[in-house]
Structures are given as C-alpha cells and as structure tokens.
Write a protein that holds these residues in place. Structure first.
Motif, PDB file in Angstrom:
ATOM      1  N   MET A 168       2.927  -2.742  -6.219  1.00 51.67           N
ATOM      2  CA  MET A 168       3.975  -2.102  -5.423  1.00 51.67           C
ATOM      3  C   MET A 168       5.353  -2.661  -5.777  1.00 51.67           C
ATOM      4  O   MET A 168       6.346  -1.947  -5.786  1.00 51.67           O
ATOM      5  CB  MET A 168       3.700  -2.310  -3.927  1.00 51.67           C
ATOM      6  N   GLN A 177       7.939   1.364  -8.649  1.00 55.41           N
ATOM      7  CA  GLN A 177       8.687   1.923  -7.517  1.00 55.41           C
ATOM      8  C   GLN A 177       7.961   3.114  -6.887  1.00 55.41           C
ATOM      9  O   GLN A 177       7.937   3.263  -5.667  1.00 55.41           O
ATOM     10  CB  GLN A 177      10.079   2.348  -7.980  1.00 55.41           C
ATOM     11  N   ILE A 178       7.350   3.950  -7.711  1.00 56.75           N
ATOM     12  CA  ILE A 178       6.695   5.145  -7.183  1.00 56.75           C
ATOM     13  C   ILE A 178       5.510   4.773  -6.290  1.00 56.75           C
ATOM     14  O   ILE A 178       5.282   5.388  -5.238  1.00 56.75           O
ATOM     15  CB  ILE A 178       6.253   6.093  -8.328  1.00 56.75           C
ATOM     16  N   ASP A 182       5.257   1.957  -4.638  1.00 54.84           N
ATOM     17  CA  ASP A 182       5.883   1.393  -3.442  1.00 54.84           C
ATOM     18  C   ASP A 182       6.242   2.497  -2.452  1.00 54.84           C
ATOM     19  O   ASP A 182       5.980   2.396  -1.240  1.00 54.84           O
ATOM     20  CB  ASP A 182       7.131   0.607  -3.846  1.00 54.84           C
ATOM     21  N   GLU A 183       6.833   3.581  -2.955  1.00 53.43           N
ATOM     22  CA  GLU A 183       7.240   4.679  -2.084  1.00 53.43           C
ATOM     23  C   GLU A 183       6.040   5.391  -1.463  1.00 53.43           C
ATOM     24  O   GLU A 183       6.108   5.863  -0.323  1.00 53.43           O
ATOM     25  CB  GLU A 183       8.077   5.695  -2.876  1.00 53.43           C
ATOM     26  N   ILE A 184       4.937   5.435  -2.178  1.00 50.37           N
ATOM     27  CA  ILE A 184       3.743   6.113  -1.673  1.00 50.37           C
ATOM     28  C   ILE A 184       3.037   5.280  -0.608  1.00 50.37           C
ATOM     29  O   ILE A 184       2.633   5.789   0.447  1.00 50.37           O
ATOM     30  CB  ILE A 184       2.764   6.421  -2.827  1.00 50.37           C
ATOM     31  N   SER A 189       4.070   2.213   0.988  1.00 54.63           N
ATOM     32  CA  SER A 189       4.809   1.462   2.019  1.00 54.63           C
ATOM     33  C   SER A 189       4.812   2.109   3.403  1.00 54.63           C
ATOM     34  O   SER A 189       4.609   1.406   4.403  1.00 54.63           O
ATOM     35  CB  SER A 189       6.251   1.215   1.556  1.00 54.63           C
ATOM     36  N   PRO A 190       5.056   3.429   3.536  1.00 56.62           N
ATOM     37  CA  PRO A 190       5.077   3.996   4.897  1.00 56.62           C
ATOM     38  C   PRO A 190       3.766   3.794   5.653  1.00 56.62           C
ATOM     39  O   PRO A 190       3.777   3.401   6.822  1.00 56.62           O
ATOM     40  CB  PRO A 190       5.352   5.485   4.643  1.00 56.62           C
ATOM     41  N   ASP A 250       3.272  -0.069   6.286  1.00 57.67           N
ATOM     42  CA  ASP A 250       4.168  -0.579   7.326  1.00 57.67           C
ATOM     43  C   ASP A 250       3.728  -0.137   8.716  1.00 57.67           C
ATOM     44  O   ASP A 250       3.964  -0.846   9.700  1.00 57.67           O
ATOM     45  CB  ASP A 250       5.599  -0.111   7.072  1.00 57.67           C
ATOM     46  N   TYR A 308       4.129  -8.796  -3.024  1.00 54.54           N
ATOM     47  CA  TYR A 308       5.225  -7.846  -3.237  1.00 54.54           C
ATOM     48  C   TYR A 308       6.552  -8.586  -3.392  1.00 54.54           C
ATOM     49  O   TYR A 308       7.338  -8.298  -4.313  1.00 54.54           O
ATOM     50  CB  TYR A 308       5.278  -6.895  -2.040  1.00 54.54           C
ATOM     51  N   LYS A 328       9.090  -8.785  -6.630  1.00 53.52           N
ATOM     52  CA  LYS A 328      10.473  -8.320  -6.513  1.00 53.52           C
ATOM     53  C   LYS A 328      11.484  -9.378  -6.950  1.00 53.52           C
ATOM     54  O   LYS A 328      12.568  -9.047  -7.423  1.00 53.52           O
ATOM     55  CB  LYS A 328      10.759  -7.903  -5.064  1.00 53.52           C
TER      56      LYS A 328
END
Length: 261
Positions: free
Chosen positions: A91, A95-96, A98-100, A102-103, A106, A148, A152
């Motif tokens: 993740m 980036q892609i 992470d976007e998939i 993370s929501p 979280d 993660y 980063k």
C-alpha cells in the motif's frame, strides 16, 4: 534533550515502582477497608499462583491454560503479521492499491476486536478458530499501519538512485523498501503483540473452553478472587516477556543500522 538512563538504573526504577505498587496493594488488603473476598493480599495471590502451577483448575494447571492461550495467540499474531506487513508495504509503494484498500481498512480498524466476538461464537463456537479471529482483528491493523509508514518514509534519494540505474521494481522492494522499513515494522509488531494478547484474553472470557481467560471466568464463578488475580498476574508476565523480546529485537536492529543511543 532527554537524559539517557542506563539499563541498571532502568531496572532499579522499575523494581522500585513494582515494590511501591505491591506495598500499596498489601496496605489496602490488611487495612480492612476492603473485604479479603474482593481484594486478597499479595501473599494470598502468590500462594494461589503457586498452587495453580501444580494443581488442575478448570481442566488444567496454570501452565496448561497459558499454553492453550499462547497457541491461539501465536496463530492469530503470525497470521496478522504475514498478511498485514506485506499489505502495508505494498500500500505504501503502490498508490493505486492504497486508494483501493485504505477506505475499507480505515473503517474496519476502528471496530474493537471484542465486537467480533458474536460472529466468532456463531462461526466457530468454542473452538480455536474464534479466538484466532479476534486476535487477528486486534493484531492486524498495527502491522499494516507501521509497514505502510515504513514504506512511505523510505529515503527518496535511494529510490531515485535505483531508478536511475534501471533497477527492477521487485529488487527495489526487496533491497531498499523492505530493509528501510524494518524498524517501523518491528515497532508495529510490538503494538500488534500487545493488542493481540489483550484481545485473546477478552475472547477467552466468552468463546473458549480452555486458556487463562477461561480459567479466570471459572474462578469468578467459584468466587475465587485469588484465582482471577493469579490469572491476571500470569497474563501480565507473559505480556511483559513478549514486549521485552520485541524491544530487544528493535534495539538490536537499531544498533545494527547505527540508530541506537
């Protein structure tokens, strides 16, 4: 700048804190302000702890219950690390992804592990699967988050240099990303182990037929406060041993990387 404390000083201060706590506990127990049924003295708890190491209670001795608990913990914790660490690294790198992820992640990470107990009981009964599921729910988020963060915060100059040299992505991940993320991963494992161990005990209070949490429930049913407190002492000692082992690993890694003090 915070003054550094030597290992000997740290041990001495820790021992003083422990003795102070035991002294306060003993004072309250003998004061008569609280019934001994609800607050036994440290000596009574020690005697019960010693007895439980030799005599069976609720189907096993205290070491037997701890062994059952630790087996569940090991399965859940290792599963959380095996899935959470690679997921967190990927993740942080892609980036892609992470976007998939993370929501959903979280949203789920704020659900307390104990909230999964009804599902664990329905799906697995009192078998080993239920506690493992709850331990996983507690241990998984710190593994993901710290891996993660480690990914980063990799030095971008290293990545730029590798890209300039035409290094394949899989080698960048293996030789730059992973080694640079190790300190953060170990820190995450410390948090993960603590939350996993706490989640285990909560699970065993409800969906287990063996283990130190189950032993404590049976102690409560028998109005044996010393049994409950002996179980609490055992939980604390095992948790301290787990954290100490991971802290030692963290310190060794930092020293090898020249980050130790």
């Amino acid at each position: 700048m915070k003054k550094q404390i030597s290992l000997g000083q740290s041990l001495t201060l820790g021992l003083l804190g422990l003795l102070g706590f035991i002294g306060l506990w003993h004072g309250l127990a003998i004061s008569g302000l609280i019934s001994s049924v609800f607050l036994p003295s440290p000596l009574e708890v020690y005697d019960r702890f010693s007895t439980l190491t030799e005599r069976r209670f609720a189907g096993a001795t205290l070491p037997g219950h701890l062994a059952a608990s630790f087996e569940r913990f090991a399965y859940g914790f290792i599963l959380a690390a095996l899935i959470g660490i690679p997921l967190g690294l990927l993740m942080g790198w892609y980036q892609i992804l992470d976007e998939i992820v993370s929501p959903l992640f979280d949203a789920l990470r704020f659900v307390a592990p104990i909230a999964w107990v009804p599902f664990a009981a329905l799906w697995f009964g009192t078998g080993i699967g239920g506690p493992i599921m709850i331990i996983f729910a507690g241990a998984f988020p710190p593994c993901v988050i710290n891996a993660y963060r480690g990914a980063k915060f990799v030095d971008p100059r290293l990545i730029e240099a590798a890209n300039m040299l035409g290094t394949p992505s899989h080698r960048v991940i293996r030789e730059i990303l992973l080694p640079s993320s190790v300190p953060s991963i170990i820190s995450g494992l410390r948090v993960s182990a603590g939350l996993g161990w706490q989640s285990l005990v909560g699970a065993e209070l409800i969906v287990a037929s063996a283990g130190v949490g189950y032993m404590m429930v049976q102690g409560q049913a028998n109005v044996s406060t010393t049994t409950v407190m002996a179980g609490m002492v055992a939980i604390g000692l095992v948790g301290l041993a787990l954290d100490s082992a991971l802290r030692l690993a963290e310190r060794m890694i930092q020293n090898r990387r020249g980050l130790g003090h």
